[in-house]
Structure formats: structure tokens, C-alpha cells
Motif scaffolding. Structure first.
Motif, PDB file in Angstrom:
ATOM      1  N   ASN A  14       0.804  -1.216   0.000  1.00 26.66           N
ATOM      2  CA  ASN A  14       0.000   0.000   0.000  1.00 26.66           C
ATOM      3  C   ASN A  14       0.841   1.272   0.000  1.00 26.66           C
ATOM      4  N   GLY A  15       2.164   1.106  -0.073  1.00 24.01           N
ATOM      5  CA  GLY A  15       3.058   2.256  -0.142  1.00 24.01           C
ATOM      6  C   GLY A  15       3.468   2.819   1.199  1.00 24.01           C
ATOM      7  N   LEU A  16       2.961   2.253   2.288  1.00 25.33           N
ATOM      8  CA  LEU A  16       3.303   2.734   3.622  1.00 25.33           C
ATOM      9  C   LEU A  16       4.442   1.906   4.214  1.00 25.33           C
ATOM     10  N   VAL A  17       5.214   2.534   5.089  1.00 27.78           N
ATOM     11  CA  VAL A  17       6.340   1.864   5.716  1.00 27.78           C
ATOM     12  C   VAL A  17       5.839   0.801   6.698  1.00 27.78           C
ATOM     13  N   ASP A  18       6.457  -0.364   6.653  1.00 32.95           N
ATOM     14  CA  ASP A  18       6.183  -1.425   7.609  1.00 32.95           C
ATOM     15  C   ASP A  18       7.018  -1.132   8.855  1.00 32.95           C
ATOM     16  N   PRO A  27      18.290  13.936   0.203  1.00 35.89           N
ATOM     17  CA  PRO A  27      17.068  13.850   1.009  1.00 35.89           C
ATOM     18  C   PRO A  27      16.313  12.543   0.848  1.00 35.89           C
ATOM     19  N   ASP A  28      16.294  11.971  -0.362  1.00 31.69           N
ATOM     20  CA  ASP A  28      15.506  10.754  -0.561  1.00 31.69           C
ATOM     21  C   ASP A  28      16.073   9.572   0.215  1.00 31.69           C
ATOM     22  N   THR A  29      17.396   9.565   0.468  1.00 32.21           N
ATOM     23  CA  THR A  29      17.968   8.456   1.228  1.00 32.21           C
ATOM     24  C   THR A  29      17.761   8.627   2.734  1.00 32.21           C
ATOM     25  N   LEU A  30      17.314   9.796   3.168  1.00 29.25           N
ATOM     26  CA  LEU A  30      17.021  10.026   4.580  1.00 29.25           C
ATOM     27  C   LEU A  30      15.557   9.782   4.914  1.00 29.25           C
ATOM     28  N   ASN A  31      14.812   9.255   3.949  1.00 30.87           N
ATOM     29  CA  ASN A  31      13.364   9.116   4.092  1.00 30.87           C
ATOM     30  C   ASN A  31      12.947   7.689   3.740  1.00 30.87           C
ATOM     31  N   TYR A  32      12.468   6.928   4.739  1.00 37.24           N
ATOM     32  CA  TYR A  32      11.931   5.594   4.459  1.00 37.24           C
ATOM     33  C   TYR A  32      10.691   5.670   3.579  1.00 37.24           C
ATOM     34  N   GLY A  33       9.870   6.702   3.819  1.00 36.31           N
ATOM     35  CA  GLY A  33       8.602   6.830   3.124  1.00 36.31           C
ATOM     36  C   GLY A  33       7.485   7.137   4.104  1.00 36.31           C
ATOM     37  N   PRO A  34       6.250   7.239   3.606  1.00 33.05           N
ATOM     38  CA  PRO A  34       5.114   7.566   4.479  1.00 33.05           C
ATOM     39  C   PRO A  34       4.839   6.471   5.494  1.00 33.05           C
ATOM     40  N   VAL A  35       4.589   6.877   6.740  1.00 27.89           N
ATOM     41  CA  VAL A  35       4.416   5.918   7.814  1.00 27.89           C
ATOM     42  C   VAL A  35       2.952   5.764   8.211  1.00 27.89           C
ATOM     43  N   GLY A  36       2.100   6.561   7.615  1.00 28.91           N
ATOM     44  CA  GLY A  36       0.666   6.484   7.894  1.00 28.91           C
ATOM     45  C   GLY A  36      -0.078   7.315   6.870  1.00 28.91           C
ATOM     46  N   ASN A  37      -1.357   7.565   7.149  1.00 30.40           N
ATOM     47  CA  ASN A  37      -2.174   8.333   6.207  1.00 30.40           C
ATOM     48  C   ASN A  37      -2.289   9.801   6.591  1.00 30.40           C
ATOM     49  N   ASP A  38      -1.417  10.248   7.513  1.00 32.40           N
ATOM     50  CA  ASP A  38      -1.483  11.635   7.965  1.00 32.40           C
ATOM     51  C   ASP A  38      -0.423  12.517   7.333  1.00 32.40           C
ATOM     52  N   GLY A  39       0.224  12.004   6.260  1.00 32.92           N
ATOM     53  CA  GLY A  39       1.183  12.826   5.530  1.00 32.92           C
ATOM     54  C   GLY A  39       2.544  12.947   6.192  1.00 32.92           C
ATOM     55  N   ARG A  40       2.866  12.036   7.104  1.00 31.56           N
ATOM     56  CA  ARG A  40       4.172  12.087   7.749  1.00 31.56           C
ATOM     57  C   ARG A  40       5.051  10.926   7.281  1.00 31.56           C
ATOM     58  N   CYS A  41       6.342  11.215   7.158  1.00 31.83           N
ATOM     59  CA  CYS A  41       7.307  10.227   6.685  1.00 31.83           C
ATOM     60  C   CYS A  41       8.281   9.872   7.795  1.00 31.83           C
ATOM     61  N   LEU A  42       8.876   8.678   7.691  1.00 41.53           N
ATOM     62  CA  LEU A  42       9.793   8.166   8.705  1.00 41.53           C
ATOM     63  C   LEU A  42      11.230   8.359   8.252  1.00 41.53           C
ATOM     64  N   GLY A  43      12.070   8.917   9.120  1.00 41.54           N
ATOM     65  CA  GLY A  43      13.464   9.167   8.782  1.00 41.54           C
ATOM     66  C   GLY A  43      14.341   7.939   8.922  1.00 41.54           C
ATOM     67  N   THR A  44      15.408   7.889   8.123  1.00 37.77           N
ATOM     68  CA  THR A  44      16.324   6.740   8.149  1.00 37.77           C
ATOM     69  C   THR A  44      17.512   6.954   9.079  1.00 37.77           C
ATOM     70  N   LEU A  45      17.585   8.110   9.747  1.00 42.99           N
ATOM     71  CA  LEU A  45      18.592   8.310  10.791  1.00 42.99           C
ATOM     72  C   LEU A  45      17.930   8.035  12.125  1.00 42.99           C
ATOM     73  N   VAL A  46      18.378   6.985  12.801  1.00 43.46           N
ATOM     74  CA  VAL A  46      17.732   6.546  14.034  1.00 43.46           C
ATOM     75  C   VAL A  46      18.795   6.383  15.117  1.00 43.46           C
ATOM     76  N   THR A  47      18.341   6.175  16.331  1.00 43.27           N
ATOM     77  CA  THR A  47      19.269   5.911  17.416  1.00 43.27           C
ATOM     78  C   THR A  47      18.877   4.634  18.129  1.00 43.27           C
ATOM     79  N   ASP A  48      19.852   4.028  18.779  1.00 46.91           N
ATOM     80  CA  ASP A  48      19.627   2.801  19.529  1.00 46.91           C
ATOM     81  C   ASP A  48      20.452   2.897  20.791  1.00 46.91           C
ATOM     82  N   LEU A  49      19.873   2.534  21.917  1.00 45.78           N
ATOM     83  CA  LEU A  49      20.566   2.676  23.192  1.00 45.78           C
ATOM     84  C   LEU A  49      21.819   1.816  23.271  1.00 45.78           C
ATOM     85  N   ALA A  50      21.929   0.812  22.377  1.00 47.05           N
ATOM     86  CA  ALA A  50      23.134  -0.019  22.378  1.00 47.05           C
ATOM     87  C   ALA A  50      24.362   0.796  21.997  1.00 47.05           C
ATOM     88  N   LEU A  51      24.159   1.832  21.167  1.00 44.74           N
ATOM     89  CA  LEU A  51      25.266   2.685  20.793  1.00 44.74           C
ATOM     90  C   LEU A  51      25.550   3.648  21.944  1.00 44.74           C
TER      91      LEU A  51
END
Length: 426
Positions: free
Chosen positions: A37-41, A353-377
Motif C-alpha cells: 500500500n506504499g506505507l512503511v512497515d 534527502p531521498d535516502t534520509l526518508n523511508y517513506g510515508p508511515v501512515g495516512n497523515d502525511g508524515r514520513c519516517l526518517g532513516t537516521l535513528v538511534t539505539d541505546l546499544a550505541l
């Protein structure tokens, strides 16, 4: 007379003992995290981040076991503690963020993940059962150069399942370059996570260093070097939706523009270097930082404080604690991201910019970024993981001989969709 319109496409390359393998992304954009459906899993994204950090932690455990030394970036404990808890090497090999190419073992052709974040080579064996269905299975009786080493191996996975089988030597070939008596694992059991529906390639070809090899075997490229099969101890990678490539024994001058800058590998385990800075909208959010270059990760994973400082510079970006979890950010899909650069060896590389964007995460027009953090780091790992979003912006040269990595700007011009004319030097 040579056609004038082709002159801009001429590139001279010494082609002796150099091979180029076409790389394809085995999954859709950003490692298959987009649903039909084009949305991020969201679940797939979170699993990818967890697996990435876990496999690097486990790889450092393997380093300690293989070398008897503590890796400088390992914050998880002493070597003695690792030996006490170790019951085999724990890595993760799931179908996220795959870049693959065609590899021949003996007389059989396999499609393998090309992975700079690991160092082992394994494929399913003809003795593997239903979990290997859909994969090409290695049959030693079909190869006149196959030799069983009579040694069993087991690789334990994060979910408690495992890959196990027998070590073999055979001839492994990529685009005409052959490593004879290459040691690899022929698995008689594959984890369910490696079934064809979840893992669309046959196995893995690791390009990191032997010190983190789960099989304790010399990696394929180092075997080519030891046998004098390549012109130089260099391989280079271009990740792109079309025209992706792995070049063995040299570089492809048609793939980049400008100068190459080099920085030293800090420890010969992963391809680990230091970047100078991460700058967003003119503000430096991270200074000198150790980082691992990994073709097997579809995001950039960084330490908490600088990642938060990064997203604070993005208009209307918010942490997606409820929707995704802590350490993930969304932003309006209509937002024009400011200029983002990551500097290495004194040269700033723009992250598109396109590599910093996973794509739309829902139907509210918001996208998910590919720069994330993890407490292991910061608590377990003292480095960032620079995956696909960064590597898709550079031509990256891995120099085994001189223990360094080179970076150059990807060639993007009006001839980008053309085939370059490569002239081999005599």
C-alpha cells in the motif's frame, strides 16, 4: 573518426585482473520495508535496527574469541566474560537491506548477499531440508574441485535457531575471478528466518576481515589477494537503484567524479573508520566519531544525543514514540529537508534527502526518517553504523592492503542513464 558525442563518456581503465559484478537490490526501496500500500512497515524497520546492532555486538564477541583481544569499540565486557557466555557465534542474516550479485561455487551459480558488515561465506547444502526450498543448494558431487574439510560449523541466531553444516573448500568465482580452495559453509540446516519468502538470496558473501569470521576462514577477497588473482588489494562498491556494482581488484573510474579521499581503518575487523562531522542546515550535530560502513543495513544508526540534535533542526520533526518507538522520528512528507553533509578525511559528502526518508508511515502525511538511534550505541557499541542512506551517496573504495577506505562523489550527470565506454589500457 570517433563520434564526438561519445567523447565525454570515455574512461581509461587498466582492466588486467579486475572484475566487476552487477549489484542489485533484492528488495524494494530501503530493504523491503515498504508495504504494497506504499506505507512503511514499522515492524520491519524496528526489526532491522535491532538486528543490525545485535549482529555488530555479536561480531565483536567473535573478534574477541578469534583473536584473544578486546576490540576497542566493544563496551560489553571482558574477554573472559565473552568466553563464558559464548556457545557459538551469534549473527543475524535476515532479508532486510540486501544487495546481491551472482557468484559461482564449483559449477553452480548462486545469488548471494554482498555484505561489508560480515566476513563469512555460506550457502545451503543439498542435504538441507524444507527450510532451504526455493534456494539453490550446493551439491558437492557436482563439482570436481569440491573438498569436504570434515569440520562441522554452527552459527547461532538471535531467535534461538541456527545455521549448521559442514565446511568445504571449492572454487568460488565472481565475474571471471576465481579463488581456488576457498573455505565456506554448506548448511544442512537453515533458520526459518532464511526461508526464501523472507530471504530472497541463497546465502552471504562477507567482505570484512577474518577476525570476525564465524567460520574462522579467510574471506573470499583476501583469498583472491593471497593467490595473486587481483591486480591490487582493493574492491569498490557503488549502491544505486540501477547500475550498482562491486569491482574487485581495482576501481571503476566511470562511477565517480572528482578526487578520492582516504581515511585509515581503525581496527581490522569491520570496515571501521572515523568521520569528521555531521552537519545539518549549517549546524554541526556530531564531531569526530567512529563508524562502521555496512552494505547490510538500510539506515544510519547513531548515538542518542547527536541524533536528537539532528532532528531538532528539521522543521516539524517529532519523535515517533507512540507510533514506532523511542529513537525514531517522523516529519511532514512535504518538508524540504535542509542540506545534510557527512565529512570524512576533510571532505564533506552530501546525503541526498531521498535516502534520509523511508517513506510515508501512515495516512497523515508524515514520513519516517532513516537516521535513528539505539541505546546499544554508547552503552555496548562505541561506533555508528553507516548503512545504505550514506553509501548510496558515495563511491566507496575498500583498500585491504593499506587498511584504508576511500570515498568519492558518485558520478551524476546528464549521461547518468547511459552506458560508459571503458577503454582498457594496454
Amino acid at each position: 573518426m570517433f563520434l564526438d558525442f561519445l567523447k565525454p563518456l570515455l574512461v581509461e581503465v587498466d582492466c588486467t585482473n579486475i572484475a566487476t559484478l552487477d549489484l542489485i537490490s533484492s528488495l524494494s526501496k530501503h530493504g523491503g520495508v515498504l508495504q504494497p500500500n506504499g506505507l512503511v512497515d514499522v515492524g520491519a524497520v524496528k526489526a532491522q535496527v535491532a538486528r543490525a546492532t545485535a549482529r555488530f555486538i555479536s561480531g565483536l564477541n567473535t573478534y574477541a574469541i578469534n583473536t584473544g583481544k578486546h576490540h576497542p569499540s566493544d563496551l560489553t565486557g571482558s574477554i573472559s566474560e565473552k568466553r563464558q557466555v559464548s556457545s557459538g557465534t551469534i549473527i543475524d542474516v535476515n532479508g532486510d537491506g540486501l544487495w546481491s550479485g551472482s557468484v559461482t561455487i564449483g559449477s553452480q551459480r548462486f545469488v548471494l548477499q554482498i555484505d561489508t558488515g560480515s566476513a563469512s561465506l555460506f550457502v545451503p547444502s543439498s542435504t538441507c531440508g524444507s527450510t532451504c526450498n526455493g534456494h539453490t543448494k550446493y551439491n558437492p558431487t557436482s563439482s570436481s574441485t569440491s573438498v569436504s574439510l570434515g569440520t562441522n560449523f554452527t552459527i547461532n541466531y538471535l531467535d534461538g535457531s541456527n545455521v549448521s553444516g559442514t565446511l568445504f573448500n571449492d572454487t568460488v568465482t565472481i565475474s571471471g575471478l576465481s579463488a581456488t580452495s576457498q573455505t565456506f559453509g554448506a548448511a544442512s540446516q537453515y533458520s526459518t528466518s532464511l526461508q526464501a519468502a523472507k530471504f530472497p538470496v541463497d546465502g552471504i558473501l562477507g567482505l570484512a576481515f577474518q577476525s570476525i569470521s564465524a567460520l574462522k576462514a579467510r574471506p573470499f577477497f583476501q583469498t583472491l589477494m593471497s593467490q595473486g588473482k587481483v591486480s591490487s588489494g582493493v574492491f569498490a562498491i557503488k549502491l544505486a537503484s540501477s547500475g550498482g556494482s562491486l569491482t574487485l581488484g581495482g576501481i571503476n573510474s566511470a562511477a565517480y567524479t572528482g578526487d578520492i579521499v582516504y581515511t585509515l581503518v581503525t581496527t581490522a575487523a569491520y570496515w571501521q573508520v572515523k568521520f569528521d562531522s555531521l552537519v545539518v542546515a549549517g549546524t554541526t550535530v556530531a564531531g569526530s566519531t567512529p563508524a562502521v560502513l555496512d552494505t547490510g543495513t538500510n539506515c544510519i544508526i547513531g548515538a542518542d544525543s547527536p541524533v536528537r540534535a539532528f532532528w531538532a533542526k528539521i522543521p516539524e520533526a517529532t519523535e515517533a514514540t507512540d507510533l514506532v518507538g523511542s529513537g525514531y522520528w517522523t516529519f511532514p512528507c512535504t518538508t524540504t529537508l535542509p542540506t545534510v553533509t557527512l565529512a570524512i578525511a576533510g571532505k564533506a559528502f552530501t546525503i541526498s534527502p531521498d535516502t534520509l526518508n523511508y517513506g510515508p508511515v501512515g495516512n497523515d502525511g508524515r514520513c519516517l526518517g532513516t537516521l535513528v538511534t539505539d541505546l546499544a550505541l554508547g552503552s555496548k557499541l562505541d561506533f555508528w553504523i553507516l548503512g545504505e542512506p550514506f553509501l548510496r551517496n558515495t563511491y566507496t573504495i575498500f583498500d585491504v592492503t593499506n587498511l584504508r577506505v576511500g570515498f568519492a562523489k558518485l558520478r551524476r550527470d546528464k549521461f547518468n542513464s547511459c552506458i560508459y565506454v571503458v577503454i582498457c589500457q594496454p
